[in-house]
Every structure is written in structure tokens, then in C-alpha cells.
Design a protein around this motif. Sequence first.
Motif, mmCIF file in Angstrom:
data_model
loop_
_atom_site.group_PDB
_atom_site.id
_atom_site.type_symbol
_atom_site.label_atom_id
_atom_site.label_comp_id
_atom_site.label_asym_id
_atom_site.label_seq_id
_atom_site.Cartn_x
_atom_site.Cartn_y
_atom_site.Cartn_z
ATOM 1 N N ALA A 1 -14.178 -20.342 -14.474
ATOM 2 C CA ALA A 1 -14.843 -21.510 -14.686
ATOM 3 C C ALA A 1 -14.941 -22.494 -13.225
ATOM 4 C CB ALA A 1 -14.484 -22.024 -16.062
ATOM 5 N N GLN A 2 -13.678 -22.542 -12.805
ATOM 6 C CA GLN A 2 -13.660 -23.455 -11.829
ATOM 7 C C GLN A 2 -14.665 -23.065 -10.497
ATOM 8 O OE1 GLN A 2 -9.500 -22.966 -10.986
ATOM 9 N NE2 GLN A 2 -9.007 -24.371 -12.827
ATOM 10 N N ALA A 3 -14.868 -21.608 -10.349
ATOM 11 C CA ALA A 3 -15.683 -21.132 -9.343
ATOM 12 C C ALA A 3 -16.977 -21.202 -9.551
ATOM 13 C CB ALA A 3 -15.235 -19.508 -8.992
ATOM 14 N N MET A 4 -17.591 -21.116 -11.056
ATOM 15 C CA MET A 4 -18.708 -21.255 -11.413
ATOM 16 C C MET A 4 -19.081 -22.828 -11.115
ATOM 17 S SD MET A 4 -19.774 -18.256 -11.801
ATOM 18 C CE MET A 4 -21.395 -18.524 -12.704
ATOM 19 N N GLU A 5 -18.236 -23.548 -11.480
ATOM 20 C CA GLU A 5 -18.546 -25.168 -11.481
ATOM 21 C C GLU A 5 -18.726 -25.535 -10.057
ATOM 22 O OE1 GLU A 5 -16.550 -29.447 -12.937
ATOM 23 O OE2 GLU A 5 -15.758 -27.544 -13.409
ATOM 24 N N ALA A 6 -17.871 -24.944 -9.002
ATOM 25 C CA ALA A 6 -18.057 -25.202 -7.714
ATOM 26 C C ALA A 6 -19.303 -24.558 -7.011
ATOM 27 C CB ALA A 6 -16.951 -24.499 -6.929
ATOM 28 N N GLY A 7 -19.944 -23.614 -7.702
ATOM 29 C CA GLY A 7 -21.450 -23.345 -7.035
ATOM 30 C C GLY A 7 -21.515 -21.838 -7.230
ATOM 31 N N ALA A 8 -20.604 -20.947 -7.395
ATOM 32 C CA ALA A 8 -20.756 -19.380 -7.602
ATOM 33 C C ALA A 8 -21.788 -19.145 -8.590
ATOM 34 C CB ALA A 8 -19.407 -18.821 -8.128
ATOM 35 N N LYS A 9 -22.389 -17.873 -8.302
ATOM 36 C CA LYS A 9 -23.559 -17.301 -9.115
ATOM 37 C C LYS A 9 -23.094 -16.484 -10.096
ATOM 38 C CE LYS A 9 -26.553 -19.870 -6.990
ATOM 39 N NZ LYS A 9 -27.128 -20.944 -7.748
ATOM 40 N N ALA A 10 -21.931 -15.610 -9.949
ATOM 41 C CA ALA A 10 -21.438 -14.684 -10.486
ATOM 42 C C ALA A 10 -19.856 -14.675 -10.531
ATOM 43 C CB ALA A 10 -22.232 -13.385 -10.627
ATOM 44 N N PHE A 11 -19.287 -14.136 -11.784
ATOM 45 C CA PHE A 11 -17.844 -13.805 -11.511
ATOM 46 C C PHE A 11 -17.432 -12.700 -12.487
ATOM 47 C CE2 PHE A 11 -13.161 -14.387 -11.737
ATOM 48 C CZ PHE A 11 -13.036 -15.553 -10.504
ATOM 49 N N LEU A 12 -16.912 -11.700 -11.959
ATOM 50 C CA LEU A 12 -16.220 -10.710 -12.596
ATOM 51 C C LEU A 12 -15.205 -9.710 -12.155
ATOM 52 C CD1 LEU A 12 -19.088 -7.708 -12.182
ATOM 53 C CD2 LEU A 12 -19.179 -9.787 -10.902
ATOM 54 N N HIS A 13 -14.430 -9.146 -13.096
ATOM 55 C CA HIS A 13 -13.148 -8.543 -12.499
ATOM 56 C C HIS A 13 -13.476 -7.253 -11.683
ATOM 57 C CE1 HIS A 13 -10.017 -10.401 -14.701
ATOM 58 N NE2 HIS A 13 -10.728 -10.393 -16.041
ATOM 59 N N ALA B 1 -7.770 -12.435 -12.360
ATOM 60 C CA ALA B 1 -8.389 -14.149 -12.510
ATOM 61 C C ALA B 1 -8.258 -14.365 -13.880
ATOM 62 C CB ALA B 1 -9.957 -13.999 -11.837
ATOM 63 N N THR B 2 -8.114 -15.493 -13.878
ATOM 64 C CA THR B 2 -8.235 -15.899 -15.393
ATOM 65 C C THR B 2 -9.658 -16.642 -15.857
ATOM 66 O OG1 THR B 2 -7.464 -18.223 -14.860
ATOM 67 C CG2 THR B 2 -5.782 -16.440 -15.184
ATOM 68 N N ALA B 3 -9.822 -16.895 -16.934
ATOM 69 C CA ALA B 3 -10.968 -17.543 -17.321
ATOM 70 C C ALA B 3 -11.317 -19.144 -16.718
ATOM 71 C CB ALA B 3 -11.083 -17.739 -18.964
ATOM 72 N N ALA B 4 -10.095 -19.667 -16.571
ATOM 73 C CA ALA B 4 -9.900 -20.971 -16.000
ATOM 74 C C ALA B 4 -10.404 -20.910 -14.594
ATOM 75 C CB ALA B 4 -8.541 -21.572 -16.038
ATOM 76 N N VAL B 5 -9.989 -19.915 -13.608
ATOM 77 C CA VAL B 5 -10.201 -19.559 -12.384
ATOM 78 C C VAL B 5 -11.856 -19.436 -12.461
ATOM 79 C CG1 VAL B 5 -10.015 -18.203 -10.397
ATOM 80 C CG2 VAL B 5 -7.892 -19.112 -11.624
ATOM 81 N N ALA C 1 -3.720 -22.244 0.132
ATOM 82 C CA ALA C 1 -4.519 -21.900 -1.041
ATOM 83 C C ALA C 1 -3.582 -22.386 -2.304
ATOM 84 C CB ALA C 1 -4.398 -20.095 -1.343
ATOM 85 N N MET C 2 -2.391 -22.845 -2.205
ATOM 86 C CA MET C 2 -1.918 -23.571 -3.206
ATOM 87 C C MET C 2 -2.419 -24.947 -3.384
ATOM 88 S SD MET C 2 2.322 -24.621 -3.287
ATOM 89 C CE MET C 2 2.069 -25.770 -1.871
ATOM 90 N N LEU C 3 -2.767 -25.788 -2.487
ATOM 91 C CA LEU C 3 -3.235 -27.108 -2.348
ATOM 92 C C LEU C 3 -4.641 -26.855 -2.814
ATOM 93 C CD1 LEU C 3 -1.637 -28.388 1.032
ATOM 94 C CD2 LEU C 3 -0.900 -28.844 -1.477
ATOM 95 N N ASP C 4 -5.371 -25.955 -2.638
ATOM 96 C CA ASP C 4 -6.852 -25.979 -3.087
ATOM 97 C C ASP C 4 -6.704 -25.676 -4.280
ATOM 98 O OD1 ASP C 4 -9.567 -25.604 -2.314
ATOM 99 O OD2 ASP C 4 -9.366 -23.701 -3.248
ATOM 100 N N VAL C 5 -6.044 -24.672 -5.096
ATOM 101 C CA VAL C 5 -6.039 -24.587 -6.336
ATOM 102 C C VAL C 5 -5.566 -25.538 -6.961
ATOM 103 C CG1 VAL C 5 -5.056 -22.993 -8.162
ATOM 104 C CG2 VAL C 5 -5.856 -22.035 -6.138
ATOM 105 N N ALA C 6 -4.264 -26.181 -6.537
ATOM 106 C CA ALA C 6 -3.666 -27.429 -7.240
ATOM 107 C C ALA C 6 -4.551 -28.621 -7.541
ATOM 108 C CB ALA C 6 -2.654 -27.935 -6.621
ATOM 109 N N LYS C 7 -5.657 -28.802 -6.306
ATOM 110 C CA LYS C 7 -6.553 -29.805 -6.352
ATOM 111 C C LYS C 7 -7.831 -29.725 -7.309
ATOM 112 C CE LYS C 7 -10.128 -32.155 -3.546
ATOM 113 N NZ LYS C 7 -10.672 -32.144 -2.131
ATOM 114 N N ASN C 8 -8.033 -28.326 -7.486
ATOM 115 C CA ASN C 8 -9.162 -27.763 -8.455
ATOM 116 C C ASN C 8 -8.592 -28.038 -9.891
ATOM 117 O OD1 ASN C 8 -10.815 -27.274 -6.339
ATOM 118 N ND2 ASN C 8 -10.380 -25.022 -6.584
#
Length: 214
Positions: free
Chosen positions: A99-111, A93-97, A200-207
Amino acid sequence: MSSASTTALPYRRLVVVDSYSIVAEGIASLVGEHFEHVSVATTAQSLRADLSLGAEALVLADLYVAGTSCVSLMREMLTKGTNAAFVFLPAEATAAVAAQAMEAGAKAFLHRRCPVQELERAIAAVQTGYTYVAASLIATREDLARQRPSLTTKQQLVLKLVAGGRSAPDIAEALHLSLRTVESHKRAIMRQLGVQSVAAMLDVAKNEGLLDSS
């Protein structure tokens, strides 16, 4: 975090989400002792079924399950008022991904490459009302701008036509391209966005704002 300490904590159920049950079961074996009930979901349908049980759950998920975006599933569940805390643990995952997940409501994100101790710290943070993002996935605005996917003009046209519901033959005719070229563009877009399915392509593209009118 000891198992005894979870008795008064909000998330007593753990649902581990991964397309491969052997992977999900392995992750569950590492942290499952901290929960009263542990289950594994390998499809979007099984995750929905798990979360429909009503009890508050901590969901430990990959970014995609059977070609479906788990970020989209999270949005769906949260919109329905599901009492779930999503912690993302992807292999890549990238930092951008993140950030998007956290903005969408995730509580944590790690590798997924993180040590078990870091995963336990993230879970403990969520259990006590905090969020957690691995240091390597925290980005500045400048970092996020640099990581924004860059598509060619033709790829952007193909992407927007796919998003509009056009079939590959229709797109080929509209853009005066061969069907093989259209499919090649679609595969290139998916590689650029780091996904493996059109949905998944369309979902990421929208985000990412790639479907916004220019």
C-alpha cells in the motif's frame, strides 16, 4: 501479452532491478521479449544511469538494491520527472508495504512467488494505463493498522536519535546504555521493519509514521 502487441504501448524499455545480477537476468529472460530494449541494474547508480537515457521505461524492481530503498529511488526519479513505471516484485512483502509503495507512485506490486502469467498480466495492465496489486497484498484499513510495526519505548528513542544524526556512542551516552545495547536495539528495529541497512530503516520508519512526534 504478445511481443507484437507492445509496439504501440508506452513502455518499450525494461529495466530489472535486483542486487544480484543472476536474479535480475533470470527475471528479464522471462518477460524481456515484450520490450524493445532490456537492461539490468544492480545498484542505485546504475538504475539512475539507465533512467537518464530519457526513453520511457518500465522498472521491475525488488524493494531494496544494495541496501538502498527502491521506493525512495522511485520517489526521487518521479520527482525529477522521469518517465518510468515502477512494478515491485519482492521476495517478501506485507500488504502495508504494498500500500505504501502504491501510494508513493508504484504502478504494480506482486510477490516474486507469482506465476509468470500473473507477472505478464501486471505488466499488461501497466502498459494499458492501469495499476495492479496481487490479491494477497490488498488490505483493508483494519489490516494496515494491525500490520503497523510495534517498537518498544526504548527502540523508538533509539530510532529517533538515529534519524536525528546521532552516532551510536552518542545515543549510548544519552540513554545511559552500553554501546552493545544500542547496536542490539538497532538490529532489532531493522528486523521488525524487514530491512538490512540503517538508510532503509529510516526510510521505512518515515513511511510508517514512526518518526512523527508523539
